[in-house]
Enzyme design. Structure first.
Site, PDB file in Angstrom:
ATOM      1  N   SER A 134      40.935  36.575  47.778  1.00 36.02           N
ATOM      2  CA  SER A 134      39.751  36.001  47.159  1.00 36.02           C
ATOM      3  C   SER A 134      38.482  36.681  47.712  1.00 36.02           C
ATOM      4  O   SER A 134      38.348  37.897  47.631  1.00 36.02           O
ATOM      5  CB  SER A 134      39.743  34.486  47.357  1.00 36.02           C
ATOM      6  OG  SER A 134      38.793  33.863  46.538  1.00 36.02           O
ATOM      7  N   ASP A 232      43.575  33.596  36.376  1.00 35.79           N
ATOM      8  CA  ASP A 232      42.539  33.658  37.413  1.00 35.79           C
ATOM      9  C   ASP A 232      41.208  34.118  36.816  1.00 35.79           C
ATOM     10  O   ASP A 232      41.173  35.018  35.971  1.00 35.79           O
ATOM     11  CB  ASP A 232      42.991  34.642  38.501  1.00 35.79           C
ATOM     12  CG  ASP A 232      42.258  34.477  39.816  1.00 35.79           C
ATOM     13  OD1 ASP A 232      41.008  34.472  39.818  1.00 35.79           O
ATOM     14  OD2 ASP A 232      42.933  34.360  40.851  1.00 35.79           O
ATOM     15  N   HIS A 262      44.138  30.753  40.459  1.00 37.51           N
ATOM     16  CA  HIS A 262      43.605  31.267  41.716  1.00 37.51           C
ATOM     17  C   HIS A 262      44.259  30.566  42.912  1.00 37.51           C
ATOM     18  O   HIS A 262      44.473  29.354  42.892  1.00 37.51           O
ATOM     19  CB  HIS A 262      42.086  31.065  41.744  1.00 37.51           C
ATOM     20  CG  HIS A 262      41.387  31.875  42.783  1.00 37.51           C
ATOM     21  ND1 HIS A 262      41.419  33.251  42.794  1.00 37.51           N
ATOM     22  CD2 HIS A 262      40.640  31.508  43.874  1.00 37.51           C
ATOM     23  CE1 HIS A 262      40.714  33.694  43.821  1.00 37.51           C
ATOM     24  NE2 HIS A 262      40.247  32.657  44.495  1.00 37.51           N
TER      25      HIS A 262
END
Length: 291
Positions: A134, A232, A262
């Protein structure tokens, strides 16, 4: 936006588990950037020391505004246990309290410390990897650019797990509506980039060390793995970055996990898709580093 931080605290609670018996963990404080505080790191290594071990600078997620190295305890322990890495996980400074370039300079300071203490750590300087998920994946990509440009340290590989690469996503550009409906949303992403970059987020002059997608030249980047879920928010920016890496001659492997949102692998680490995802990037590490 308190829900941004709650997303990652929920992930921490879900993945907490017992430490692996064959891995030792050590807390250390390393010299920070000039004029800045020392940087806290967690070091994971196999209890059975191996000479010239590969090393990994790991950078946690949290949208640049939350998180800490402990969130990645299970992943870092597995990488140390199963792959033999000495993993140095970075507790970088967070926005909005510390804006760009605080976080990336903290990460570079840790990369410097790893190289300068290679003998003590028992690592091979030619097998230093940068990795993160991330926001940590975005910082990893920026760190690869910074290492290439400063020419002080060489990276052998970059592992970018659903990386947050482009400050224009949700600040200036919206991807297709099916992306980013779960966990990390458009509003969370907009808040995070504005916390890190202020009013300049999404503007014309964002530096590449803040948002790696802004780099005009991607040549000379180490071999790369980019993995992301098909639901995502970062799918489009990650695939575009992978395309540009390949167009620049960078050996690049891409994994798109069908139906995955995600941080799916942190929420359901034992799911078959999560296990296969980790196996895929571990295979890339083994192949490139000769492990």
């Amino acid at each position: 936006m308190p829900e941004v931080r709650e997303i990652f605290m929920t992930a921490v609670r879900l993945i907490e588990g017992r430490p692996l018996p064959d891995v030792e963990t050590q807390e250390e404080y390393v010299p920070g950037p000039a004029g800045a505080p020392d940087v806290r790191v967690l070091i994971y290594r196999p209890r059975e020391r191996r000479p010239n071990a590969p090393a990994m600078v790991y950078i946690h997620g949290g949208g640049l505004v939350s998180g800490h190295p402990e969130v990645d305890d299970p992943k870092c322990q597995v990488l140390a246990s199963k792959m033999g890495f000495v993993v140095v996980s970075v507790d970088y400074r967070l926005a909005p309290e510390v804006k760009y370039p605080g976080a990336i300079e903290d990460c570079y300071a840790v990369l410097k410390w790893v190289h300068e203490n290679a003998a003590t750590l028992g690592i091979n300087r030619d097998k230093v990897v940068v990795a993160g998920e991330s926001a940590g994946g975005g910082l990893s990509a920026a760190l690869s650019l910074m290492a290439r440009d400063r020419k002080e340290y060489r990276l052998a590989y970059q592992l970018l797990i659903y990386p947050m690469l482009d400050d224009r996503t949700a600040t200036k550009v919206d991807p297709a509506p099916d992306f980013g409906e779960y966990v990390w949303t458009r509003s969370a992403n907009k808040f995070a980039w504005e916390a890190y970059l202020g009013a300049a987020a999404g503007g014309a002059d964002t530096p590449a060390y803040a948002s790696a997608a802004r780099a005009k030249d991607l040549s000379g980047i180490p071999p790369t793995f980019i993995g992301v879920g098909s639901m995502d928010l970062f799918l489009c920016e990650d695939l575009e970055y992978a395309r540009r890496l390949m167009a620049s001659g960078v050996p690049t492997e891409v994994s798109v996990v069908p139906g995955a949102y995600h941080v799916f692998d942190m929420f359901v680490p034992d799911a078959e898709l999560s296990r296969r995802f980790m196996e895929a990037y571990c295979a890339g590490l083994k192949r490139t580093l000769g492990l």
